[in-house]
Scaffold this motif. Sequence first.
Motif, PDB file in Angstrom:
ATOM      1  N   SER A  24     -34.782   4.182  -5.873  1.00  0.00           N
ATOM      2  CA  SER A  24     -34.815   4.325  -4.422  1.00  0.00           C
ATOM      3  C   SER A  24     -33.452   4.727  -3.851  1.00  0.00           C
ATOM      4  N   ALA A  25     -32.413   4.719  -4.706  1.00  0.00           N
ATOM      5  CA  ALA A  25     -31.066   5.005  -4.223  1.00  0.00           C
ATOM      6  C   ALA A  25     -30.820   6.499  -4.187  1.00  0.00           C
ATOM      7  N   HIS A  26     -31.561   7.202  -3.339  1.00  0.00           N
ATOM      8  CA  HIS A  26     -31.423   8.646  -3.203  1.00  0.00           C
ATOM      9  C   HIS A  26     -30.723   8.981  -1.888  1.00  0.00           C
ATOM     10  N   VAL A  27     -30.182  10.188  -1.820  1.00  0.00           N
ATOM     11  CA  VAL A  27     -29.713  10.704  -0.535  1.00  0.00           C
ATOM     12  C   VAL A  27     -30.963  11.019   0.283  1.00  0.00           C
ATOM     13  N   THR A  28     -31.096  10.386   1.427  1.00  0.00           N
ATOM     14  CA  THR A  28     -32.315  10.492   2.228  1.00  0.00           C
ATOM     15  C   THR A  28     -31.968  10.851   3.666  1.00  0.00           C
ATOM     16  N   VAL A  29     -32.779  11.743   4.253  1.00  0.00           N
ATOM     17  CA  VAL A  29     -32.582  12.151   5.645  1.00  0.00           C
ATOM     18  C   VAL A  29     -33.674  11.528   6.505  1.00  0.00           C
ATOM     19  N   TYR A  30     -33.276  10.863   7.563  1.00  0.00           N
ATOM     20  CA  TYR A  30     -34.204  10.262   8.528  1.00  0.00           C
ATOM     21  C   TYR A  30     -34.113  10.992   9.869  1.00  0.00           C
ATOM     22  N   PRO A  31     -35.217  11.056  10.657  1.00  0.00           N
ATOM     23  CA  PRO A  31     -36.513  10.438  10.381  1.00  0.00           C
ATOM     24  C   PRO A  31     -37.283  11.197   9.304  1.00  0.00           C
ATOM     25  N   LYS A  32     -38.262  10.528   8.720  1.00  0.00           N
ATOM     26  CA  LYS A  32     -39.080  11.146   7.684  1.00  0.00           C
ATOM     27  C   LYS A  32     -40.213  11.968   8.285  1.00  0.00           C
ATOM     28  N   GLU A 137     -26.931  16.644  -7.744  1.00  0.00           N
ATOM     29  CA  GLU A 137     -27.649  17.590  -6.898  1.00  0.00           C
ATOM     30  C   GLU A 137     -29.027  17.036  -6.539  1.00  0.00           C
ATOM     31  N   TRP A 138     -29.188  16.680  -5.274  1.00  0.00           N
ATOM     32  CA  TRP A 138     -30.460  16.156  -4.789  1.00  0.00           C
ATOM     33  C   TRP A 138     -31.276  17.336  -4.249  1.00  0.00           C
ATOM     34  N   VAL A 139     -31.845  18.096  -5.168  1.00  0.00           N
ATOM     35  CA  VAL A 139     -32.531  19.339  -4.802  1.00  0.00           C
ATOM     36  C   VAL A 139     -33.911  19.469  -5.454  1.00  0.00           C
ATOM     37  N   GLY A 140     -34.316  18.477  -6.229  1.00  0.00           N
ATOM     38  CA  GLY A 140     -35.563  18.560  -6.985  1.00  0.00           C
ATOM     39  C   GLY A 140     -36.814  18.339  -6.148  1.00  0.00           C
TER      40      GLY A 140
END
Length: 209
Positions: A24-32, A137-140
């Motif tokens: 769950s420790a990903h780079v995440t953009v909010y809001p979803k 790289e969070w691109v997958g």
Amino acid sequence: MFKKFMLTASSMMIASMLLVGIASAHVTVYPKEATQGSYEVFTVRVPSEKDSATVKVEVKFPLDSVAVSRFEPKAGWKYDIAKDAAGKITGVTWTATGDGLGATEFGDFSMQGKVADAATQIIWKAYQTYKDGSVVEWVGANGSDKPASVTTVKAKAAAGATTDSHGNVTAGTAAAGDSSESNTSLYLSIAGLVLGAAALIVALVRKRT
């Protein structure tokens, strides 16, 4: 035997919890979730996953889905904006001016933009650089080891539409049309009654004379 079973079960539970934490420790953009044509404040949440500190975060913007134009200053970090030949903002890179994000830390980086009118989703490709020089790289695709964060985009409501307390959209235009038709019928009925009463009065007057 029972103690051995409990020890094994506890070990498996701890291991699964650790795996969930890592996954769950990903780079995440909010809001979803966002709406077509809306202006949003997007927040990029960056957790550190290594002993080495996170010192740089780059996010690229899909111009067919979103137009980002503003960035919130963040203490201990500077940002640099990337633009294309037409002057459109294509991405941003935040770079630590201090120690960055330690192994047990995370950071929120905020920006503002407009969701495209025809967008169905926004795919945020992010690149996380650590102090030791390694880059994640969070691109997958969704479900991969290093997925890009995705904001789902809902269709904008039709003109005059309203949203109830449960989030259901009501077609206001149709409701207005129904109301207009009802009012027209009422006015015609009243006019009919008035004309009928007038005709009755005229008939009575003629009969007396």
